[in-house]
Design a protein around this motif. Structure first.
Motif, PDB file in Angstrom:
ATOM      1  N   MET A  12       0.658  -1.041   0.014  1.00 21.79           N
ATOM      2  CA  MET A  12      -0.077   0.007   0.080  1.00 21.79           C
ATOM      3  C   MET A  12       1.117   1.262   0.147  1.00 21.79           C
ATOM      4  N   GLY A  13       1.844   1.223   0.714  1.00 17.50           N
ATOM      5  CA  GLY A  13       2.982   2.401   0.757  1.00 17.50           C
ATOM      6  C   GLY A  13       3.502   2.593  -0.447  1.00 17.50           C
ATOM      7  N   LEU A  14       3.939   1.514  -1.350  1.00 18.11           N
ATOM      8  CA  LEU A  14       4.572   1.614  -2.529  1.00 18.11           C
ATOM      9  C   LEU A  14       3.448   2.224  -3.645  1.00 18.11           C
ATOM     10  N   GLY A  15       2.157   1.873  -3.511  1.00  9.53           N
ATOM     11  CA  GLY A  15       1.068   2.310  -4.321  1.00  9.53           C
ATOM     12  C   GLY A  15       0.939   3.370  -4.273  1.00  9.53           C
ATOM     13  N   TYR A  16       0.870   4.075  -2.863  1.00  9.66           N
ATOM     14  CA  TYR A  16       0.508   5.491  -2.537  1.00  9.66           C
ATOM     15  C   TYR A  16       1.794   6.440  -3.102  1.00  9.66           C
ATOM     16  N   PHE A  17       3.029   5.819  -2.946  1.00 13.09           N
ATOM     17  CA  PHE A  17       4.089   6.790  -3.578  1.00 13.09           C
ATOM     18  C   PHE A  17       4.057   6.808  -4.803  1.00 13.09           C
ATOM     19  N   SER A  18       3.717   5.619  -5.666  1.00 18.26           N
ATOM     20  CA  SER A  18       3.666   5.544  -7.092  1.00 18.26           C
ATOM     21  C   SER A  18       2.418   6.620  -7.634  1.00 18.26           C
ATOM     22  N   VAL A  19       1.200   6.641  -7.034  1.00 16.93           N
ATOM     23  CA  VAL A  19       0.169   7.374  -7.276  1.00 16.93           C
ATOM     24  C   VAL A  19       0.577   8.948  -7.001  1.00 16.93           C
ATOM     25  N   CYS A  20       1.321   9.204  -6.154  1.00 19.36           N
ATOM     26  CA  CYS A  20       1.642  10.514  -5.763  1.00 19.36           C
ATOM     27  C   CYS A  20       2.727  11.120  -6.775  1.00 19.36           C
ATOM     28  N   MET A  21       3.504  10.272  -7.260  1.00 21.71           N
ATOM     29  CA  MET A  21       4.557  10.697  -8.366  1.00 21.71           C
ATOM     30  C   MET A  21       3.815  10.769  -9.578  1.00 21.71           C
ATOM     31  N   TYR A  22       2.884  10.218  -9.956  1.00 22.23           N
ATOM     32  CA  TYR A  22       2.311  10.015 -11.159  1.00 22.23           C
ATOM     33  C   TYR A  22       1.355  11.173 -11.372  1.00 22.23           C
ATOM     34  N   ALA A  23       0.568  11.646 -10.266  1.00 23.24           N
ATOM     35  CA  ALA A  23      -0.215  12.749 -10.026  1.00 23.24           C
ATOM     36  C   ALA A  23       0.284  14.105 -10.019  1.00 23.24           C
ATOM     37  N   LYS A  24       1.451  14.299  -9.664  1.00 21.41           N
ATOM     38  CA  LYS A  24       2.237  15.319  -9.436  1.00 21.41           C
ATOM     39  C   LYS A  24       2.182  16.401 -10.635  1.00 21.41           C
ATOM     40  N   ASP A  25       2.410  15.866 -11.723  1.00 14.51           N
ATOM     41  CA  ASP A  25       2.189  16.746 -13.020  1.00 14.51           C
ATOM     42  C   ASP A  25       1.119  16.342 -13.813  1.00 14.51           C
ATOM     43  N   SER A  26       0.444  15.778 -13.422  1.00 16.75           N
ATOM     44  CA  SER A  26      -0.716  15.051 -14.231  1.00 16.75           C
ATOM     45  C   SER A  26      -1.832  16.382 -14.187  1.00 16.75           C
ATOM     46  N   THR A  27      -2.675  16.720 -15.461  1.00 18.55           N
ATOM     47  CA  THR A  27      -3.698  17.762 -15.175  1.00 18.55           C
ATOM     48  C   THR A  27      -4.965  17.219 -15.258  1.00 18.55           C
ATOM     49  N   GLY A  28      -5.270  15.856 -15.050  1.00 16.43           N
ATOM     50  CA  GLY A  28      -6.437  15.297 -15.036  1.00 16.43           C
ATOM     51  C   GLY A  28      -7.330  15.735 -13.799  1.00 16.43           C
ATOM     52  N   GLN A  29      -8.754  15.767 -13.975  1.00 15.04           N
ATOM     53  CA  GLN A  29      -9.265  15.993 -12.586  1.00 15.04           C
ATOM     54  C   GLN A  29      -9.113  15.336 -11.531  1.00 15.04           C
ATOM     55  N   ALA A  30      -9.168  13.945 -11.642  1.00 16.21           N
ATOM     56  CA  ALA A  30      -8.768  12.895 -10.296  1.00 16.21           C
ATOM     57  C   ALA A  30      -7.396  13.482  -9.965  1.00 16.21           C
ATOM     58  N   ALA A  31      -6.442  13.504 -10.716  1.00 18.48           N
ATOM     59  CA  ALA A  31      -5.030  13.814 -10.238  1.00 18.48           C
ATOM     60  C   ALA A  31      -4.989  15.454  -9.459  1.00 18.48           C
ATOM     61  N   GLN A  32      -5.781  16.317  -9.973  1.00 17.53           N
ATOM     62  CA  GLN A  32      -5.688  17.453  -9.430  1.00 17.53           C
ATOM     63  C   GLN A  32      -6.456  17.318  -7.845  1.00 17.53           C
ATOM     64  N   ALA A  33      -7.524  16.808  -7.938  1.00 14.27           N
ATOM     65  CA  ALA A  33      -8.242  16.496  -6.555  1.00 14.27           C
ATOM     66  C   ALA A  33      -7.321  15.668  -5.560  1.00 14.27           C
ATOM     67  N   PHE A  34      -6.667  14.820  -6.126  1.00  8.23           N
ATOM     68  CA  PHE A  34      -5.717  13.772  -5.322  1.00  8.23           C
ATOM     69  C   PHE A  34      -4.477  14.787  -4.874  1.00  8.23           C
ATOM     70  N   ASN A  35      -3.942  15.868  -5.459  1.00 12.62           N
ATOM     71  CA  ASN A  35      -2.901  16.770  -5.363  1.00 12.62           C
ATOM     72  C   ASN A  35      -3.350  17.713  -4.264  1.00 12.62           C
ATOM     73  N   ALA A  36      -4.481  18.194  -4.226  1.00 13.64           N
ATOM     74  CA  ALA A  36      -5.006  18.975  -3.116  1.00 13.64           C
ATOM     75  C   ALA A  36      -4.930  18.638  -1.796  1.00 13.64           C
ATOM     76  N   TYR A  37      -4.593  17.139  -1.484  1.00 10.37           N
ATOM     77  CA  TYR A  37      -4.562  16.547  -0.223  1.00 10.37           C
ATOM     78  C   TYR A  37      -3.255  15.717  -0.211  1.00 10.37           C
ATOM     79  N   ASN A  38      -2.564  15.802  -1.182  1.00 12.99           N
ATOM     80  CA  ASN A  38      -1.211  15.040  -1.321  1.00 12.99           C
ATOM     81  C   ASN A  38      -0.178  15.455  -0.352  1.00 12.99           C
ATOM     82  N   VAL A  39       0.170  14.683   0.699  1.00 11.09           N
ATOM     83  CA  VAL A  39       1.159  15.227   1.489  1.00 11.09           C
ATOM     84  C   VAL A  39       2.476  15.065   1.016  1.00 11.09           C
ATOM     85  N   LEU A  40       2.748  14.504   0.318  1.00 14.78           N
ATOM     86  CA  LEU A  40       4.060  14.445  -0.494  1.00 14.78           C
ATOM     87  C   LEU A  40       4.513  15.501  -1.440  1.00 14.78           C
ATOM     88  N   VAL A  41       3.427  16.341  -1.758  1.00 12.17           N
ATOM     89  CA  VAL A  41       3.753  17.535  -2.649  1.00 12.17           C
ATOM     90  C   VAL A  41       3.723  18.926  -1.984  1.00 12.17           C
TER      91      VAL A  41
END
Length: 128
Positions: A15-44
């Motif tokens: 689960m930790g590796l999955g969360y880290f992978s999603v964080c790195m993918y979503a950081k520069d993704s402009t999709g709606q789901a990625a933007q919503a995830f980035n609003a609460y992403n603790v690694l960014v």
């Protein structure tokens, strides 16, 4: 008990590796789901980014005059990041904005003068 502990720890690692992978993918993704995830992403971290308005990239997707801009932005280190945000109406062509962002999520924007933009970023914005 021992096998349960192994399975439990393996699950936490996966689960930790999955969360880290999603964080790195979503950081520069402009999709709606990625933007919503980035609003609460603790690694960014929350940081300013600068853009130059290009109305050729603006789209009135909702039909109410709120234009969506899909532009290149630059952070304070001069690194390029894609960003997508909605402006309240059509913004002024070739004006500069400072975006308050967290990853690709844009909290607010404000117009800035060219003297307020770091010189290396100003140069990159005008090369486009």
């Amino acid at each position: 008990m021992r096998s349960f502990l192994r399975v439990f720890l393996l699950g936490i690692v996966i689960m930790g590796l999955g969360y880290f992978s999603v964080c790195m993918y979503a950081k520069d993704s402009t999709g709606q789901a990625a933007q919503a995830f980035n609003a609460y992403n603790v690694l960014v971290k929350r940081e300013p980014k600068y853009v130059k308005i290009d109305n050729r990239e603006a789209r009135d997707e909702d039909g109410y005059g709120n234009y969506t801009y899909d532009l290149k932005s630059y952070d304070s280190n001069g690194n390029e990041h894609p960003v997508k945000f909605m402006g309240m109406g059509k913004l002024k062509q070739d004006h500069y904005l400072e975006l308050d962002t967290k990853g690709s999520y844009v909290y607010t924007y404000k117009e800035v003068l060219k003297k307020d933009i770091p010189s290396d970023i100003y140069t990159k914005l005008n090369i486009q």
